[in-house]
Scaffold this motif. Structure first.
Motif, PDB file in Angstrom:
ATOM      1  N   THR A  98       0.849  -1.189   0.000  1.00 43.27           N
ATOM      2  CA  THR A  98       0.000   0.000   0.000  1.00 43.27           C
ATOM      3  C   THR A  98       0.882   1.235   0.000  1.00 43.27           C
ATOM      4  N   GLN A  99       0.264   2.366  -0.248  1.00 41.75           N
ATOM      5  CA  GLN A  99       0.992   3.639  -0.241  1.00 41.75           C
ATOM      6  C   GLN A  99       0.719   4.367   1.069  1.00 41.75           C
ATOM      7  N   VAL A 100       1.755   5.005   1.591  1.00 42.03           N
ATOM      8  CA  VAL A 100       1.636   5.819   2.799  1.00 42.03           C
ATOM      9  C   VAL A 100       2.180   7.205   2.473  1.00 42.03           C
ATOM     10  N   THR A 101       1.379   8.218   2.761  1.00 37.65           N
ATOM     11  CA  THR A 101       1.790   9.602   2.555  1.00 37.65           C
ATOM     12  C   THR A 101       1.774  10.321   3.892  1.00 37.65           C
ATOM     13  N   TRP A 102       2.941  10.834   4.265  1.00 41.00           N
ATOM     14  CA  TRP A 102       3.105  11.624   5.485  1.00 41.00           C
ATOM     15  C   TRP A 102       3.155  13.092   5.081  1.00 41.00           C
ATOM     16  N   THR A 103       2.363  13.953   5.718  1.00 40.41           N
ATOM     17  CA  THR A 103       2.473  15.384   5.478  1.00 40.41           C
ATOM     18  C   THR A 103       2.749  16.083   6.809  1.00 40.41           C
ATOM     19  N   PHE A 104       3.542  17.134   6.729  1.00 43.41           N
ATOM     20  CA  PHE A 104       3.995  17.879   7.896  1.00 43.41           C
ATOM     21  C   PHE A 104       3.650  19.343   7.684  1.00 43.41           C
ATOM     22  N   LYS A 105       2.884  19.910   8.601  1.00 43.40           N
ATOM     23  CA  LYS A 105       2.466  21.306   8.457  1.00 43.40           C
ATOM     24  C   LYS A 105       2.847  22.066   9.720  1.00 43.40           C
ATOM     25  N   THR A 106       3.592  23.137   9.549  1.00 42.44           N
ATOM     26  CA  THR A 106       3.943  23.986  10.678  1.00 42.44           C
ATOM     27  C   THR A 106       2.720  24.784  11.106  1.00 42.44           C
TER      28      THR A 106
END
Length: 156
Positions: free
Chosen positions: A86-94
């Motif tokens: 499967t695909q995993v997408t991590w996003t990081f927002k300040t």
């Protein structure tokens, strides 16, 4: 994968009260991520690389193929074996004055409806524990052992 598509996905999010550079590093750096998720990594997450993550307590290893890395913003990877990739997408927002808001979306589940539902549920639970463990470790230096304690020996 975007949440607007009509496909099943797992999602977990958490505010971690640390700068984005520290939170991002905690995910890509084996010396840090092994404090709250798995026991060993064959290397750091870098675009185009494949690493193996190992959970020694479960005698389990999983290949991870890193698709893209945008420092301090996003990591896209695939993980799993065979038909279970499967695909995993991590996003990081300040969030100014607060820290880093991390979102993990896992999609691409295969199988019948029951199998997909179980995978989405398990992934949501798992990534919620990972983010909670990361928060405790990064904010307070506490290793909660959440992943290991989710499946202690003797419990099915």
């Amino acid at each position: 994968m975007t949440e607007n598509e009509n496909k099943p996905f797992a999602k977990a999010s958490m505010l971690i009260r640390k700068p984005v550079a520290a939170v991002f590093d905690a995910i890509v750096n084996p010396d840090v991520i092994t404090k709250f998720w798995f026991t060993h990594s064959s290397g750091p997450l870098a675009a185009g690389q494949q690493v193996t993550w190992t959970w020694g307590m479960f005698n389990l290893s999983v290949p991870v193929t890193v698709k893209t890395v945008t420092p301090h913003q996003e990591i896209v990877m695939e993980w799993g074996n065979g038909k279970d990739v499967t695909q995993v997408t991590w996003t990081f927002k300040t969030l100014e004055g607060k820290g880093t808001y991390v979102t993990v979306v896992n999609d691409g589940f295969k199988g019948n409806a029951g199998e997909v539902l179980a995978a989405v549920r398990g992934s949501t639970e798992g990534f919620t524990l990972v983010l909670a463990g990361a928060k405790a470790y990064l904010e307070h230096g506490i290793q909660l052992n959440l992943v290991a304690d989710k499946f202690p020996e003797g419990v099915q």
